[in-house]
Design an enzyme around this catalytic site. Sequence first.
Site, PDB file in Angstrom:
ATOM      1  N   ARG A  51       1.006  -1.058  -0.048  1.00 32.94           N
ATOM      2  CA  ARG A  51      -0.152  -0.057   0.093  1.00 32.94           C
ATOM      3  C   ARG A  51       0.856   1.283   0.088  1.00 32.94           C
ATOM      4  O   ARG A  51       0.595   2.336  -0.892  1.00 32.94           O
ATOM      5  CB  ARG A  51      -0.788   0.053   1.199  1.00 32.94           C
ATOM      6  N   LYS A 150      -2.639   6.788   1.299  1.00 33.79           N
ATOM      7  CA  LYS A 150      -2.416   7.316   2.467  1.00 33.79           C
ATOM      8  C   LYS A 150      -1.298   8.072   2.696  1.00 33.79           C
ATOM      9  O   LYS A 150      -0.066   8.017   2.802  1.00 33.79           O
ATOM     10  CB  LYS A 150      -2.041   5.948   3.204  1.00 33.79           C
ATOM     11  N   GLU A 183     -15.911   6.586   5.860  1.00 31.18           N
ATOM     12  CA  GLU A 183     -15.159   5.803   7.147  1.00 31.18           C
ATOM     13  C   GLU A 183     -14.971   6.712   8.241  1.00 31.18           C
ATOM     14  O   GLU A 183     -15.370   7.908   8.150  1.00 31.18           O
ATOM     15  CB  GLU A 183     -13.680   5.532   6.377  1.00 31.18           C
TER      16      GLU A 183
END
Length: 292
Positions: A51, A150, A183
């Site tokens: 990721r 991220k 989220e």
Amino acid sequence: MSKVWINGQLFDKSEAKVSVFDHGLLYGDGVFEGIRIYNGKPFRLREHIDRLFDSARHILLEIPLNREQLTQAVLDTVQVDAQQEGYIRLVVTRGPGTLGLDPNKCTNPQVIIIVDDITLYPAEFYEKGLRVLTASVIRNHPNALNPRIKSLNYLNNILARIEADRAGCQEAIMLNHNGEVAECTADNIFLVKHGVLRTPHLAAGILEGVTRNLILELARQAKIPVQEMALTRHDVLSADECFLTGTAAEVAPIVECDGRPIGNGKPGPITRQLRERYQQFVRQTPANASLV
Ligand code: PMP
């Protein structure tokens, strides 16, 4: 003892420093990962490294190590630290540059591996559940800053978290640009309705959580039906159960949203079951193991 690895060198916590000209600091130009250490080993390290590389690729940040070298650096730092349970923060910044935005002026990306203790929600929140609110601040529009990255830009999530704090809540639910549930500020969200486990699909504009993916695997293994779909605030308020998932929080029940109880206002049975399965999996399975 907490140790910090910066570009191949180990430092004590108090000695670990980066330049004030680093664009990670000046502009939030960088990417990161949060990884748990269970039984002395980084959990699902391959997924986190993947990721991180995907995030870096998206923002055209070249990590000056390949996957194997970075994986080894993390393992070495964890070994020096020698903690059975802990937390790793892996950060790659664009590096020092000039006082302008130009990323081309940053020729020395900084790779930072921090190994530290883990701070969890107090035990009572796992037993009694968390209170959340729906934040007025929305999750980043995917065409502005895609939440799949991220990145070091967490300001909108921090603003949502401030709203939650000021209302006496532990977390906030963030909606997306279409008004759908996205989220929480640092965790993914799940609902249970009539025995079906539901979570926002990736198209809602969310981070693809490593914990989220493991919970989906564990639910399928437990023969709990799963739906990844568009969810609204109505789905949250009318759910039988709700919980959040994340590397640090693991699986934490949510029992109240916007002052209304969810279900009977207590952590539900599927939440408990999945939390137990998660605990068992992370503590009993060798690092990086997969169910499939
Ligand atoms: N959403 C956001 C916005 C996050 O920052 C995180 C990680 N802290 C998560 C979800 C959960 O991801 P993971 O399970 O990989 O920790």
